[in-house]
Design an enzyme around this catalytic site. Structure first.
Site, short mmCIF file in Angstrom:
data_model
loop_
_atom_site.label_atom_id
_atom_site.label_comp_id
_atom_site.label_asym_id
_atom_site.label_seq_id
_atom_site.Cartn_x
_atom_site.Cartn_y
_atom_site.Cartn_z
N GLU A 33 38.52 88.75 -2.56
CA GLU A 33 38.11 87.56 -1.81
C GLU A 33 37.70 86.42 -2.75
O GLU A 33 38.12 85.28 -2.58
CB GLU A 33 36.92 87.89 -0.88
CG GLU A 33 37.22 88.85 0.24
CD GLU A 33 38.23 88.34 1.25
OE1 GLU A 33 38.59 87.15 1.20
OE2 GLU A 33 38.68 89.15 2.07
N ASN A 91 39.67 82.92 -3.44
CA ASN A 91 39.01 81.63 -3.20
C ASN A 91 39.11 80.70 -4.40
O ASN A 91 39.33 79.49 -4.25
CB ASN A 91 37.53 81.85 -2.86
CG ASN A 91 37.34 82.24 -1.41
OD1 ASN A 91 38.26 82.22 -0.61
ND2 ASN A 91 36.11 82.61 -1.07
N ARG A 128 43.95 80.40 7.02
CA ARG A 128 42.78 81.10 6.47
C ARG A 128 41.85 81.37 7.65
O ARG A 128 41.76 80.57 8.58
CB ARG A 128 42.05 80.26 5.42
CG ARG A 128 42.89 79.68 4.29
CD ARG A 128 43.84 80.62 3.66
NE ARG A 128 43.25 81.87 3.19
CZ ARG A 128 43.97 82.86 2.70
NH1 ARG A 128 45.28 82.78 2.61
NH2 ARG A 128 43.37 83.97 2.30
#
Ligand code: ATP
Ligand code: MG
Lengths: 146, 110
Positions: free
Chosen positions: A48, A52, A106
């Site tokens: 994650e 990002n 997203r």
């Protein structure tokens, strides 16, 4: 008891490095003999934060992502850093379902996943300078597992 | 990541194997949409039993396909037997929008 150990990994912000980064951290974390579930949790959280950095930090441009991890006893601390855009409102960014890129499909669940799968999460960020996500997880000790 | 698709009645059956992340989801999305729209299908079944990794990119992918199916008046369902995958689906509220089955047969309504 595992003696203190640390690692540092630096790579270009390319999406095929997402799996590279999570596999490296998982291999390092294996020294603590975690359960498969604990290892999946770490892998997912790292994925994650690295994703990002690539999508939001550098917005698909070229940059460097730095991953550091420290293990000691039954605990792993991980930091994931980019020198990209930074986050203006960290509280808002961390809200479940908040995303600045809904058009890219997203879901805004990245920080929620990190929070759920790790025991501690904190974010430092400065607009125009970059973002550092720090997280930690305490693995159940061996005696607890049996 | 391996993706294979099959058509049963008006269902697109999508079988995924490997790791579903941001890197791999782009290609998966393209292949699913191509099959779904080119064949004028209504419903979708996503078989996730072969996945050994999924992060929030998977949530975005599933949410996007859910919207496509709804727009066409169809529905989407998941086949999964992994508690790890289900934990992520639940966290993101997807379990409120779609059903999870153990097998593809159960997911196809006559
Ligand atoms: N490294 C970063 N640099 C700049 N902005 C960031 C960074 N990480 C997160 N953000 C901001 O925080 C928001 C929320 O992040 P989060 O991971 O929760 O959701 P997302 O990435 O938008 O969606 P998902 O992770 O579900 O695919 C992002 O939309 C982005 O605006
Ligand atoms: Mg994210």
């Amino acid at each position: 008891m595992v003696e203190k150990n640390s690692m540092r990994l630096e790579f270009l912000s390319k999406s095929n490095n997402e799996s590279f980064a999570r596999v490296v951290v998982a291999a390092f974390a294996s020294q603590l003999d975690p359960t498969l579930e604990e290892l999946s949790d770490v892998k997912t959280a790292v994925s994650e934060a690295v994703t990002n950095a690539i999508i939001h930090g550098y917005e698909y441009g070229e940059g460097v992502v730095i991953v550091e991890a420290i293990i000691e006893n039954n605990r792993i601390e991980i930091s994931i850093e980019d020198r990209g855009n930074g986050i203006a409102d960290i509280d808002k960014a961390m809200e479940p379902f908040y995303t600045s890129k809904p058009n890219l499909e997203r879901s805004g669940m990245g920080f929620t996943v990190m929070e759920t799968f790790m025991d501690e999460l904190s974010v430092e960020s400065h607009v125009g300078k970059g973002t550092k996500v720090k997280m930690a997880k305490n693995f159940k000790s061996l005696s607890d597992k049996e | 990541m391996q993706i294979s698709t099959d058509i049963i009645k008006d269902y697109l059956i999508v079988t995924l194997q490997g790791e579903l992340d941001h890197h791999t989801s782009e290609n998966v999305r393209k292949k699913i949409d191509q099959q779904y729209y080119n064949n004028n299908l209504l419903n979708m079944v996503l078989d996730l039993r072969g996945l050994n990794f999924m992060d929030s990119s998977g949530i975005g992918l599933i949410m996007g396909r859910y919207k496509s199916c709804r727009e066409q008046g169809g529905s989407i369902s998941i086949v999964s037997t992994s508690s790890y995958i289900e934990r992520i689906l639940k966290m993101s509220g997807l379990l409120k929008l779609m059903k999870v089955y153990q097998t593809i047969d159960e997911a196809i309504v006559d």
